[in-house]
Structures are given as C-alpha cells and as structure tokens.
Design a protein around this motif. Structure first.
Motif, PDB file in Angstrom:
ATOM      1  N   HIS A  78      -7.272   3.192  -1.269  1.00  9.57           N
ATOM      2  CA  HIS A  78      -6.511   4.248  -1.933  1.00  9.57           C
ATOM      3  C   HIS A  78      -5.050   4.209  -1.494  1.00  9.57           C
ATOM      4  O   HIS A  78      -4.176   4.743  -2.189  1.00  9.57           O
ATOM      5  N   THR A  79      -4.782   3.558  -0.390  1.00 14.63           N
ATOM      6  CA  THR A  79      -3.419   3.420   0.117  1.00 14.63           C
ATOM      7  C   THR A  79      -2.519   2.735  -0.902  1.00 14.63           C
ATOM      8  O   THR A  79      -1.312   2.947  -0.905  1.00 14.63           O
ATOM      9  N   ALA A  80      -3.098   1.949  -1.790  1.00 14.64           N
ATOM     10  CA  ALA A  80      -2.299   1.236  -2.791  1.00 14.64           C
ATOM     11  C   ALA A  80      -1.598   2.183  -3.759  1.00 14.64           C
ATOM     12  O   ALA A  80      -0.599   1.808  -4.369  1.00 14.64           O
ATOM     13  N   VAL A  81      -2.089   3.403  -3.897  1.00 11.57           N
ATOM     14  CA  VAL A  81      -1.459   4.342  -4.827  1.00 11.57           C
ATOM     15  C   VAL A  81      -0.527   5.323  -4.117  1.00 11.57           C
ATOM     16  O   VAL A  81      -0.121   6.316  -4.710  1.00 11.57           O
ATOM     17  N   VAL A  82      -0.175   5.042  -2.866  1.00 15.08           N
ATOM     18  CA  VAL A  82       0.737   5.917  -2.122  1.00 15.08           C
ATOM     19  C   VAL A  82       2.071   6.087  -2.846  1.00 15.08           C
ATOM     20  O   VAL A  82       2.568   7.218  -2.941  1.00 15.08           O
ATOM     21  N   GLY A 120       4.325   7.609   4.215  1.00 13.30           N
ATOM     22  CA  GLY A 120       3.034   8.264   4.282  1.00 13.30           C
ATOM     23  C   GLY A 120       1.846   7.356   4.114  1.00 13.30           C
ATOM     24  O   GLY A 120       0.724   7.827   3.989  1.00 13.30           O
ATOM     25  N   TRP A 121       2.046   6.038   4.148  1.00 12.60           N
ATOM     26  CA  TRP A 121       0.906   5.133   3.942  1.00 12.60           C
ATOM     27  C   TRP A 121      -0.049   5.154   5.119  1.00 12.60           C
ATOM     28  O   TRP A 121      -1.261   5.066   4.932  1.00 12.60           O
ATOM     29  N   ALA A 122       0.471   5.289   6.345  1.00 11.31           N
ATOM     30  CA  ALA A 122      -0.407   5.229   7.527  1.00 11.31           C
ATOM     31  C   ALA A 122      -1.383   6.401   7.589  1.00 11.31           C
ATOM     32  O   ALA A 122      -2.592   6.189   7.749  1.00 11.31           O
ATOM     33  N   PHE A 125      -3.956   5.895   4.834  1.00 17.06           N
ATOM     34  CA  PHE A 125      -4.918   4.839   5.139  1.00 17.06           C
ATOM     35  C   PHE A 125      -5.947   5.306   6.170  1.00 17.06           C
ATOM     36  O   PHE A 125      -7.149   5.118   5.999  1.00 17.06           O
ATOM     37  N   ILE A 126      -5.464   5.936   7.236  1.00 17.19           N
ATOM     38  CA  ILE A 126      -6.382   6.391   8.295  1.00 17.19           C
ATOM     39  C   ILE A 126      -7.323   7.467   7.756  1.00 17.19           C
ATOM     40  O   ILE A 126      -8.536   7.418   7.968  1.00 17.19           O
ATOM     41  N   GLY A 127      -6.785   8.441   7.055  1.00 16.23           N
ATOM     42  CA  GLY A 127      -7.602   9.541   6.556  1.00 16.23           C
ATOM     43  C   GLY A 127      -8.657   9.094   5.559  1.00 16.23           C
ATOM     44  O   GLY A 127      -9.836   9.438   5.672  1.00 16.23           O
ATOM     45  N   TYR A 128      -8.250   8.303   4.573  1.00  6.98           N
ATOM     46  CA  TYR A 128      -9.205   7.860   3.567  1.00  6.98           C
ATOM     47  C   TYR A 128     -10.205   6.860   4.139  1.00  6.98           C
ATOM     48  O   TYR A 128     -11.364   6.829   3.718  1.00  6.98           O
ATOM     49  N   SER A 129      -9.779   6.041   5.087  1.00 11.19           N
ATOM     50  CA  SER A 129     -10.715   5.099   5.704  1.00 11.19           C
ATOM     51  C   SER A 129     -11.781   5.831   6.508  1.00 11.19           C
ATOM     52  O   SER A 129     -12.966   5.492   6.440  1.00 11.19           O
TER      53      SER A 129
END
Length: 155
Positions: A78-82, A120-122, A125-129
């Motif tokens: 989901h990070t790809a749509v940041v 805000g990518w980090a 990424f952490i939250g969704y992972s």
C-alpha cells in the motif's frame, strides 16, 4: 441470434458442474427435451502440469510465518499509493491551494520536488505491514486454536 450464443455456451469448457473431462453416457448424441438430437458431444483432452508436494505442513510455525509474510507483502505494498494519499490529504486540508489531483501533484513537485511525494512512506509501510502480519498471520493461528477448542477438525 441466440442460437450462436447457445452454441458458445455449450462449447464452454466450464459447463460441467465439476469440470469432468469425460462423463459416462454423454459421448454419444445429445438429445434435448425441446427438440431433436443435437450433434455428438466431442470429448475434451485437457493436460495438467505436475505439482510438486510443498514442504510446508498446515499449522506448522513455517505455515504461520508464510501467512504473516504474505500479509506483510500484500498490505505493505500500500506504500506505493503514498503520493496519491499525500495529495488527497493536502486537497482536504487546503482546497483553495490544491484544486485537483493533477494540480496537487504539480504544486507538490514544484514546492518539494520528487522527494516531497514520498513524505510519510515509512509510517505507512510499518503500519500497513504490521496490520497485514496480524490480519493474515494471526487469523490462521486463531482459526486453528478456536476450532480445536470447539472440537472441530480444521484443514
């Protein structure tokens, strides 16, 4: 018009309810209750690839780890749509400045550059992972645990 559609529906390889290759008694001419016998049904020859036995036992720690890893991959991507999410949030906060998606992207690129789109990518990424890890990994753990508590066999 409908006769050609009916022919295509009969020729559909998935028309048998259980995808049987050859059904007993259907290799000869077909007859329908509405009319005369139709053309003979042709047998289908389908080939399947050999499948290797996978070395991951259901309910093992490796199985749970693979389920969790699959969740990390599926949700962490989901990070790809940041960048899109960033522009959407900026449009919500300041609708006078960011009038649309494309306008928001161009303003962000002008003010912050390409790196500005990745703000805000980090945390994303952490939250969704972690969400995917828990959702996919723990689901399998608790599915087996609760089914065993109820005395059901879960496979």
């Amino acid at each position: 018009m409908f006769s050609s559609v009916a022919h295509l529906a009969r020729a559909n390889p998935f028309n048998a309810p259980h995808l049987q290759l050859v059904q007993d008694g259907l290799a000869g001419p077909r007859s329908s209750p509405d009319g005369p016998p139709g053309p003979p049904r042709r047998t289908r020859n389908l080939a399947a690839a050999a499948v290797e036995e996978y070395s991951c036992e259901y309910g093992s720690m490796k199985f749970y780890a693979l389920c969790g890893f699959g969740g990390v991959l599926s949700c962490g991507l989901h990070t790809a749509v940041v960048p899109l999410d960033l522009v959407k949030c900026r449009m919500q906060v300041d609708p006078n400045k960011y009038k649309g998606i494309f306008n928001g992207f161009s303003i962000t690129l002008k003010e912050d550059g390409v790196r500005g789109l990745a703000k805000g990518w980090a945390p994303t990424f952490i939250g969704y992972s972690l969400q995917g890890l828990c959702k996919f990994g723990f689901y399998e753990v608790f599915k087996v645990l609760y089914s065993n508590m109820l005395g059901e066999v879960c496979n």
